[in-house]
Motif scaffolding. Structure first.
Motif, mmCIF file in Angstrom:
data_model
loop_
_atom_site.group_PDB
_atom_site.id
_atom_site.type_symbol
_atom_site.label_atom_id
_atom_site.label_comp_id
_atom_site.label_asym_id
_atom_site.label_seq_id
_atom_site.Cartn_x
_atom_site.Cartn_y
_atom_site.Cartn_z
ATOM 1 N N GLU A 1 6.561 7.563 27.574
ATOM 2 C CA GLU A 1 5.738 6.850 28.562
ATOM 3 C C GLU A 1 4.424 6.530 28.209
ATOM 4 O OE1 GLU A 1 6.292 7.502 32.737
ATOM 5 O OE2 GLU A 1 5.880 9.443 32.450
ATOM 6 N N PHE A 2 3.620 5.377 28.213
ATOM 7 C CA PHE A 2 2.420 5.216 27.968
ATOM 8 C C PHE A 2 1.773 4.372 29.195
ATOM 9 C CE2 PHE A 2 3.692 6.495 23.982
ATOM 10 C CZ PHE A 2 2.546 7.262 23.323
ATOM 11 N N PRO A 3 1.556 4.760 30.319
ATOM 12 C CA PRO A 3 1.087 4.234 31.511
ATOM 13 C C PRO A 3 -0.353 3.498 31.221
ATOM 14 C CG PRO A 3 1.421 6.332 32.109
ATOM 15 C CD PRO A 3 1.591 6.350 30.708
ATOM 16 N N GLU A 4 -0.951 4.009 30.219
ATOM 17 C CA GLU A 4 -2.185 3.264 29.869
ATOM 18 C C GLU A 4 -1.990 2.043 29.117
ATOM 19 O OE1 GLU A 4 -1.951 6.399 26.573
ATOM 20 O OE2 GLU A 4 -1.083 6.269 28.748
ATOM 21 N N TYR A 5 -0.851 1.507 28.531
ATOM 22 C CA TYR A 5 -0.407 0.404 27.952
ATOM 23 C C TYR A 5 0.643 -0.045 28.816
ATOM 24 C CZ TYR A 5 -3.009 2.568 24.022
ATOM 25 O OH TYR A 5 -3.950 3.241 23.450
ATOM 26 N N GLY A 6 0.723 0.121 29.951
ATOM 27 C CA GLY A 6 1.858 -0.342 30.863
ATOM 28 C C GLY A 6 3.116 -0.222 30.721
#
Length: 138
Positions: free
Chosen positions: A68-73
């Motif tokens: 997961e990459f929350p900084e990219y949604g």
């Protein structure tokens, strides 16, 4: 695994799984042990830990994964309800046992079903549901 990006398949539908809690590298190892996955390609993020992209060959089909990459949604806080990845295989019991031994949690026991398959469902350690089936042997 190759150093060059192999061409992605065209056409069809390719599942792309988001793996929570920086578990991408562990997911690749789990899918190898559980489903005989062959990793065709892997990119790591700049942090050197998170899987930016991995392309796996499982049962002659491609599955893609990333952390997961929350900084990219791209977050994994939404549980994939109503979705299962289906494996139609030659020996459902063998695939089932290998998956459970590798750490999959049984959701529906492997059993002969009225529609003619031996069928069961498991959840992998990353929250994804897999169904496993083969025609009932005569």
């Amino acid at each position: 695994m190759t150093d060059q990006t192999p061409a992605a398949p065209t056409g069809g539908v390719i599942p792309y799984l988001t793996i929570p809690s920086r578990g991408g590298q562990a997911a690749v190892e789990f899918y190898r042990a559980a489903f005989g996955a062959e990793e065709l390609f892997r990119n790591l993020a700049d942090d050197g830990e998170r899987v930016l992209h991995s392309r796996l060959l499982i049962n002659d089909g491609v599955v893609m994964i990333s952390d997961e990459f929350p900084e990219y949604g791209n977050a994994s806080d939404i549980v994939p309800v109503g979705v299962a990845l289906h494996l139609q295989v030659d020996d459902a019991d063998e695939w089932w046992n290998r998956a459970v031994t590798a750490g999959a949690v049984p959701l529906m026991p492997m059993a002969d079903q009225f529609w003619g398959d031996r069928y069961g469902r498991v959840m992998d350690p990353f929250g994804h549901t897999w169904s496993i089936a083969a025609p009932i042997k005569a």
